[in-house]
Design a protein around this motif. Structure first.
Motif, PDB file in Angstrom:
ATOM      1  N   LEU A 110      -0.528  57.430-120.047  1.00  0.00           N
ATOM      2  CA  LEU A 110      -0.726  56.778-118.757  1.00  0.00           C
ATOM      3  C   LEU A 110      -0.533  57.763-117.604  1.00  0.00           C
ATOM      4  CD1 LEU A 110       1.106  53.342-119.239  1.00  0.00           C
ATOM      5  CD2 LEU A 110      -1.339  53.702-118.988  1.00  0.00           C
ATOM      6  N   ALA A 111       0.531  58.554-117.710  1.00  0.00           N
ATOM      7  CA  ALA A 111       0.802  59.534-116.661  1.00  0.00           C
ATOM      8  C   ALA A 111      -0.339  60.536-116.542  1.00  0.00           C
ATOM      9  CB  ALA A 111       2.122  60.245-116.945  1.00  0.00           C
ATOM     10  N   GLU A 112      -0.876  60.972-117.655  1.00  0.00           N
ATOM     11  CA  GLU A 112      -1.964  61.947-117.627  1.00  0.00           C
ATOM     12  C   GLU A 112      -3.230  61.343-117.024  1.00  0.00           C
ATOM     13  OE1 GLU A 112      -3.599  65.816-118.426  1.00  0.00           O
ATOM     14  OE2 GLU A 112      -1.613  64.963-118.086  1.00  0.00           O
ATOM     15  N   ALA A 113      -3.488  60.072-117.310  1.00  0.00           N
ATOM     16  CA  ALA A 113      -4.659  59.406-116.743  1.00  0.00           C
ATOM     17  C   ALA A 113      -4.559  59.352-115.224  1.00  0.00           C
ATOM     18  CB  ALA A 113      -4.792  57.998-117.323  1.00  0.00           C
ATOM     19  N   ILE A 114      -3.376  59.046-114.721  1.00  0.00           N
ATOM     20  CA  ILE A 114      -3.171  59.004-113.272  1.00  0.00           C
ATOM     21  C   ILE A 114      -3.294  60.406-112.674  1.00  0.00           C
ATOM     22  CG2 ILE A 114      -1.456  58.559-111.466  1.00  0.00           C
ATOM     23  CD1 ILE A 114      -0.362  56.331-113.330  1.00  0.00           C
ATOM     24  N   ARG A 115      -2.719  61.371-113.336  1.00  0.00           N
ATOM     25  CA  ARG A 115      -2.731  62.744-112.836  1.00  0.00           C
ATOM     26  C   ARG A 115      -4.159  63.259-112.659  1.00  0.00           C
ATOM     27  NH1 ARG A 115       1.793  66.031-113.091  1.00  0.00           N
ATOM     28  NH2 ARG A 115       2.699  64.506-114.532  1.00  0.00           N
ATOM     29  N   LYS A 116      -5.064  62.838-113.526  1.00  0.00           N
ATOM     30  CA  LYS A 116      -6.453  63.293-113.472  1.00  0.00           C
ATOM     31  C   LYS A 116      -7.309  62.492-112.503  1.00  0.00           C
ATOM     32  CE  LYS A 116      -6.689  64.892-118.283  1.00  0.00           C
ATOM     33  NZ  LYS A 116      -7.303  64.617-119.611  1.00  0.00           N
ATOM     34  N   ALA A 117      -6.796  61.341-112.045  1.00  0.00           N
ATOM     35  CA  ALA A 117      -7.593  60.465-111.190  1.00  0.00           C
ATOM     36  C   ALA A 117      -7.706  61.015-109.778  1.00  0.00           C
ATOM     37  CB  ALA A 117      -6.970  59.071-111.166  1.00  0.00           C
ATOM     38  N   GLY A 118      -8.643  60.448-109.030  1.00  0.00           N
ATOM     39  CA  GLY A 118      -8.802  60.833-107.633  1.00  0.00           C
ATOM     40  C   GLY A 118      -7.995  59.973-106.688  1.00  0.00           C
ATOM     41  N   GLY A 119      -7.499  58.835-107.190  1.00  0.00           N
ATOM     42  CA  GLY A 119      -6.726  57.948-106.333  1.00  0.00           C
ATOM     43  C   GLY A 119      -5.975  56.910-107.133  1.00  0.00           C
ATOM     44  N   ALA A 120      -5.100  56.198-106.454  1.00  0.00           N
ATOM     45  CA  ALA A 120      -4.342  55.111-107.066  1.00  0.00           C
ATOM     46  C   ALA A 120      -4.239  53.977-106.061  1.00  0.00           C
ATOM     47  CB  ALA A 120      -2.949  55.577-107.480  1.00  0.00           C
ATOM     48  N   PHE A 121      -4.189  52.744-106.561  1.00  0.00           N
ATOM     49  CA  PHE A 121      -4.144  51.557-105.705  1.00  0.00           C
ATOM     50  C   PHE A 121      -3.056  50.623-106.220  1.00  0.00           C
ATOM     51  CE2 PHE A 121      -5.053  47.458-104.031  1.00  0.00           C
ATOM     52  CZ  PHE A 121      -5.835  47.615-102.894  1.00  0.00           C
ATOM     53  N   PHE A 122      -2.083  50.297-105.338  1.00  0.00           N
ATOM     54  CA  PHE A 122      -1.036  49.327-105.662  1.00  0.00           C
ATOM     55  C   PHE A 122      -1.439  47.961-105.111  1.00  0.00           C
ATOM     56  CE2 PHE A 122       1.447  53.239-105.838  1.00  0.00           C
ATOM     57  CZ  PHE A 122       2.300  53.018-106.920  1.00  0.00           C
ATOM     58  N   THR A 123      -1.440  46.940-105.957  1.00  0.00           N
ATOM     59  CA  THR A 123      -1.749  45.590-105.507  1.00  0.00           C
ATOM     60  C   THR A 123      -0.533  44.981-104.806  1.00  0.00           C
ATOM     61  OG1 THR A 123      -0.989  44.435-107.496  1.00  0.00           O
ATOM     62  CG2 THR A 123      -3.245  45.316-107.511  1.00  0.00           C
ATOM     63  N   GLY A 124      -0.720  43.779-104.258  1.00  0.00           N
ATOM     64  CA  GLY A 124       0.362  43.078-103.603  1.00  0.00           C
ATOM     65  C   GLY A 124       1.243  42.326-104.585  1.00  0.00           C
ATOM     66  N   GLY A 125       2.273  41.697-104.052  1.00  0.00           N
ATOM     67  CA  GLY A 125       3.225  40.959-104.876  1.00  0.00           C
ATOM     68  C   GLY A 125       4.640  41.180-104.374  1.00  0.00           C
ATOM     69  N   ASP A 126       5.516  41.614-105.263  1.00  0.00           N
ATOM     70  CA  ASP A 126       6.920  41.861-104.938  1.00  0.00           C
ATOM     71  C   ASP A 126       7.177  43.358-105.037  1.00  0.00           C
ATOM     72  OD1 ASP A 126       9.659  42.108-104.789  1.00  0.00           O
ATOM     73  OD2 ASP A 126      10.105  40.533-106.242  1.00  0.00           O
ATOM     74  N   GLN A 127       7.452  43.999-103.897  1.00  0.00           N
ATOM     75  CA  GLN A 127       7.633  45.453-103.901  1.00  0.00           C
ATOM     76  C   GLN A 127       8.832  45.918-104.720  1.00  0.00           C
ATOM     77  OE1 GLN A 127       7.223  43.566-101.134  1.00  0.00           O
ATOM     78  NE2 GLN A 127       8.675  44.111 -99.506  1.00  0.00           N
ATOM     79  N   ALA A 128       9.809  45.029-104.925  1.00  0.00           N
ATOM     80  CA  ALA A 128      10.950  45.393-105.754  1.00  0.00           C
ATOM     81  C   ALA A 128      10.519  45.672-107.193  1.00  0.00           C
ATOM     82  CB  ALA A 128      11.995  44.279-105.736  1.00  0.00           C
ATOM     83  N   ARG A 129       9.449  45.036-107.642  1.00  0.00           N
ATOM     84  CA  ARG A 129       8.938  45.304-108.989  1.00  0.00           C
ATOM     85  C   ARG A 129       8.371  46.718-109.099  1.00  0.00           C
ATOM     86  NH1 ARG A 129       5.856  39.662-108.914  1.00  0.00           N
ATOM     87  NH2 ARG A 129       7.563  38.269-109.530  1.00  0.00           N
ATOM     88  N   ILE A 130       7.822  47.230-107.995  1.00  0.00           N
ATOM     89  CA  ILE A 130       7.258  48.583-108.024  1.00  0.00           C
ATOM     90  C   ILE A 130       8.369  49.612-108.142  1.00  0.00           C
ATOM     91  CG2 ILE A 130       5.897  50.294-106.777  1.00  0.00           C
ATOM     92  CD1 ILE A 130       4.404  48.005-105.419  1.00  0.00           C
ATOM     93  N   THR A 131       9.333  49.561-107.226  1.00  0.00           N
ATOM     94  CA  THR A 131      10.405  50.548-107.265  1.00  0.00           C
ATOM     95  C   THR A 131      11.264  50.388-108.522  1.00  0.00           C
ATOM     96  OG1 THR A 131      11.758  49.093-105.867  1.00  0.00           O
ATOM     97  CG2 THR A 131      10.482  50.820-104.770  1.00  0.00           C
ATOM     98  N   GLY A 132      11.466  49.136-108.952  1.00  0.00           N
ATOM     99  CA  GLY A 132      12.265  48.911-110.155  1.00  0.00           C
ATOM    100  C   GLY A 132      11.591  49.388-111.419  1.00  0.00           C
ATOM    101  N   SER A 133      10.260  49.464-111.415  1.00  0.00           N
ATOM    102  CA  SER A 133       9.520  49.894-112.600  1.00  0.00           C
ATOM    103  C   SER A 133       9.271  51.397-112.629  1.00  0.00           C
ATOM    104  CB  SER A 133       8.168  49.167-112.669  1.00  0.00           C
ATOM    105  OG  SER A 133       8.339  47.779-112.767  1.00  0.00           O
ATOM    106  N   LEU A 134       9.068  51.989-111.454  1.00  0.00           N
ATOM    107  CA  LEU A 134       8.664  53.398-111.415  1.00  0.00           C
ATOM    108  C   LEU A 134       9.829  54.363-111.257  1.00  0.00           C
ATOM    109  CD1 LEU A 134       5.337  53.315-109.376  1.00  0.00           C
ATOM    110  CD2 LEU A 134       5.747  52.985-111.821  1.00  0.00           C
ATOM    111  N   ARG A 135      11.022  53.821-111.053  1.00  0.00           N
ATOM    112  CA  ARG A 135      12.219  54.655-111.086  1.00  0.00           C
ATOM    113  C   ARG A 135      13.102  54.205-112.238  1.00  0.00           C
ATOM    114  NH1 ARG A 135      12.711  54.595-105.030  1.00  0.00           N
ATOM    115  NH2 ARG A 135      11.880  56.607-104.341  1.00  0.00           N
ATOM    116  N   ARG A 136      13.695  55.188-112.893  1.00  0.00           N
ATOM    117  CA  ARG A 136      14.615  54.873-113.989  1.00  0.00           C
ATOM    118  C   ARG A 136      15.916  54.317-113.429  1.00  0.00           C
ATOM    119  NH1 ARG A 136      13.036  60.365-115.407  1.00  0.00           N
ATOM    120  NH2 ARG A 136      11.249  60.293-116.852  1.00  0.00           N
ATOM    121  N   ALA A 137      16.757  53.811-114.315  1.00  0.00           N
ATOM    122  CA  ALA A 137      18.024  53.196-113.902  1.00  0.00           C
ATOM    123  C   ALA A 137      18.911  54.168-113.143  1.00  0.00           C
ATOM    124  CB  ALA A 137      18.754  52.643-115.130  1.00  0.00           C
ATOM    125  N   ASP A 138      18.801  55.471-113.455  1.00  0.00           N
ATOM    126  CA  ASP A 138      19.617  56.469-112.764  1.00  0.00           C
ATOM    127  C   ASP A 138      18.993  56.940-111.456  1.00  0.00           C
ATOM    128  OD1 ASP A 138      17.515  58.032-113.624  1.00  0.00           O
ATOM    129  OD2 ASP A 138      18.723  59.396-114.840  1.00  0.00           O
TER     130      ASP A 138
END
Length: 403
Positions: A110-138
Motif C-alpha cells: 500500500l505504501a509503495e502504491a501511494i509513493r508512486k502515485a501523483g496525488g492522494a485524496f482524503f474523504t470526509g468523515g471523522d478526522q480522528a480516524r485519520i490521525t488515529g490510523s496513520l500514526r502508531r500508538a507511540d
C-alpha cells in the motif's frame, strides 16, 4: 468490494516509476476543500487531477475518515476518473469491514502504491480516524503516512475534503461541540476539542472547514489563541484553497475562504470570558490569491477597487446572528459597500442552553490597511484586513414581552 480493492491496488503498484522522497522542503501542492464538494464542481476536481500529473494521473483515495468507507471511496474514485484520473482505493479505514487498519497502514505494498502515485485524496468523515490510523500508538508515522509525505515532498498533490481538510494543519479540531457558541464560551481542551493533525500545510497555519455555512470562524479564534496561531485559514463548502510550493493560496470553487490574522491582536486575561482586540479578518472570493509567508493579498481577475461614491448600504449594519449561514461574509460585503466605518454582529444561544445570558459582540471596522474589490457584473467581493474586535456581553433571556 474488497476484491475490487485488491485489483485496484495491484494496478497501482504496477503503475508509474519509483521516485525517491525529497527530504527537503515540499515541492508539492495541497487542495484543501471545505466539505460538501459536488461532483459537478469541475474547477476543483480538474485542479486535483492537473496537479497530480494530468490525464491518466494515479490518485490514491483514502476513505479513512468515512463511516461507510467502501461507498465513499467508490464515489470519490468515480468522480476523479470522470475528470481524467486513474484513481485507486487505499483500504486503510477503521470502519472498513474485514480489514485490520493497523496492519493496512503499515502494509509495504500500500505504501509503495501511494509513493508512486501523483496525488492522494482524503474523504470526509471523522478526522480522528485519520490521525488515529496513520500514526502508531507511540506517535510515529506508519508506512502509509511516510509514503504520503514522500509523494508530497517530491511534487505530488495532497487533497482532502471536510475531515480531510482538518488534518492539513498541525493542530486540528478533534471532537469539539457541534455548535460554535460552547467553544466561544468555554475555550478548547487539548485531547478533546483539539489534537494534533498531520501538518501538511506547516506549523504556522490553523485550518478549519465548513466555514461560512456553519459560522465556524467563531470557534477558530479561541482555538488559535490557545495554541499560539496567528494565522487561520477557513474554507467554505464546495470551495477549495489550493496551496502551492511557494505557499501561495488560490481560492477556487463555489464561494470563498476567510483568513484570520491575529499577529497584532491582544486579549485581556483579567476580564471574564473570551475577548479579542485588533484582529484582522479577510474574505477571499473565488479567484483571489494570498501568500501564507508574506501575507500579501491579490484580487482575482476582473476585480476593481470598490467605489465608495456609489454605495448601496447607508443604514447602520447590525446582525443578530453573526454565526449564521454566510452571515459574516454578508456583513463584510455590506460594510465595504457602504459609507460606514463599522458594523456589528452578535452571537448568543437560546434560553434552554447553558448560560443563555452569555453572548458575544463582534465589531468590524475599516482601518487604513483595509482594501476591497468587486466584480461589478457578478457582485463578487474581495475584502482584506477588516479590523475585528470581540467582547463578551450579557443577553437578557427570556426576552421581555411588549404589552
Amino acid at each position: 468490494m474488497l476484491k475490487k480493492l485488491g485489483v485496484a491496488l495491484a494496478l497501482a503498484v504496477c503503475a508509474g516509476a519509483v521516485m525517491a522522497a525529497d527530504a527537503g522542503p515540499s515541492k508539492g501542492s495541497l487542495v484543501i476543500i471545505g466539505g460538501g464538494l459536488r461532483v459537478n464542481n469541475a474547477e476543483v476536481w480538474e485542479k486535483i487531477v492537473a496537479l497530480a500529473g494530468g490525464k491518466g494521473a494515479r490518485i490514491a483515495v483514502l476513505p479513512t475518515a468515512a463511516q461507510t468507507p467502501a461507498k465513499e471511496a467508490q464515489l470519490t474514485v468515480d468522480a476523479l476518473n470522470r475528470y481524467g484520473a486513474r484513481a485507486f482505493v487505499v483500504p486503510v479505514a477503521p470502519m472498513l469491514a474485514g480489514t485490520d487498519v493497523r496492519k493496512a497502514a503499515d502494509d509495504p505494498a500500500l505504501a509503495e502504491a501511494i509513493r508512486k502515485a501523483g496525488g492522494a485524496f482524503f474523504t470526509g468523515g471523522d478526522q480522528a480516524r485519520i490521525t488515529g490510523s496513520l500514526r502508531r500508538a507511540d506517535g510515529s508515522n506508519t508506512a502509509v503516512l511516510d509514503a504520503l509525505w514522500a509523494l508530497y515532498r517530491r511534487g505530488g498533490v495532497i487533497a482532502g475534503t471536510s475531515a480531510g481538510a482538518a488534518i492539513m494543519s498541525s493542530t486540528m479540531f478533534y471532537d469539539p461541540p457541534l455548535e460554535v457558541m460552547p467553544v466561544l464560551k468555554n475555550g478548547v481542551a487539548d485531547g478533546k476539542d483539539v489534537a494534533s493533525g498531520l501538518g501538511f500545510i506547516g506549523d504556522d497555519v490553523f485550518v478549519d472547514q465548513h466555514l461560512l455555512a456553519r459560522g465556524r470562524f467563531g470557534r477558530m479564534l479561541p482555538a488559535m489563541l490557545a495554541k499560539g496561531y496567528t494565522l487561520g485559514l477557513g474554507i467554505d463548502e464546495n470551495t477549495a484553497a489550493v496551496v502551492g510550493p511557494a505557499r501561495d493560496v488560490t481560492v477556487i470553487g463555489y464561494r470563498g475562504a476567510l483568513v484570520l490574522d491575529l499577529a497584532g491582536a491582544t486579549t485581556d486575561k483579567t476580564k471574564p470570558g473570551f475577548n479579542l482586540a485588533n484582529a484582522r479578518i479577510s474574505y477571499l472570493d473565488s479567484g483571489d490569491r494570498f501568500n501564507l509567508a508574506t501575507r500579501a493579498y491579490a484580487p482575482g481577475p476582473g476585480k476593481e477597487p470598490v467605489d465608495r461614491q456609489y454605495v448601496e448600504h447607508r443604514a447602520p449594519i447590525f446582525y443578530t446572528d453573526i454565526l449564521g449561514n454566510t452571515a459574516v461574509a454578508d456583513l463584510l460585503e455590506k460594510l465595504v459597500d457602504s459609507d460606514l466605518q463599522r458594523a456589528v454582529g452578535v452571537a448568543f444561544e437560546g434560553p434552554d442552553s447553558q448560560s443563555p445570558d452569555r453572548g458575544f459582540e463582534f465589531t468590524f471596522t475599516r482601518v487604513p490597511d483595509t482594501a476591497a474589490y468587486v466584480t461589478n457584473r457578478e457582485d463578487a467581493y474581495s475584502i482584506y484586513r477588516i479590523r475585528m474586535d470581540v467582547r463578551p456581553v450579557r443577553v437578557h433571556q427570556p426576552f421581555y414581552t411588549l404589552e
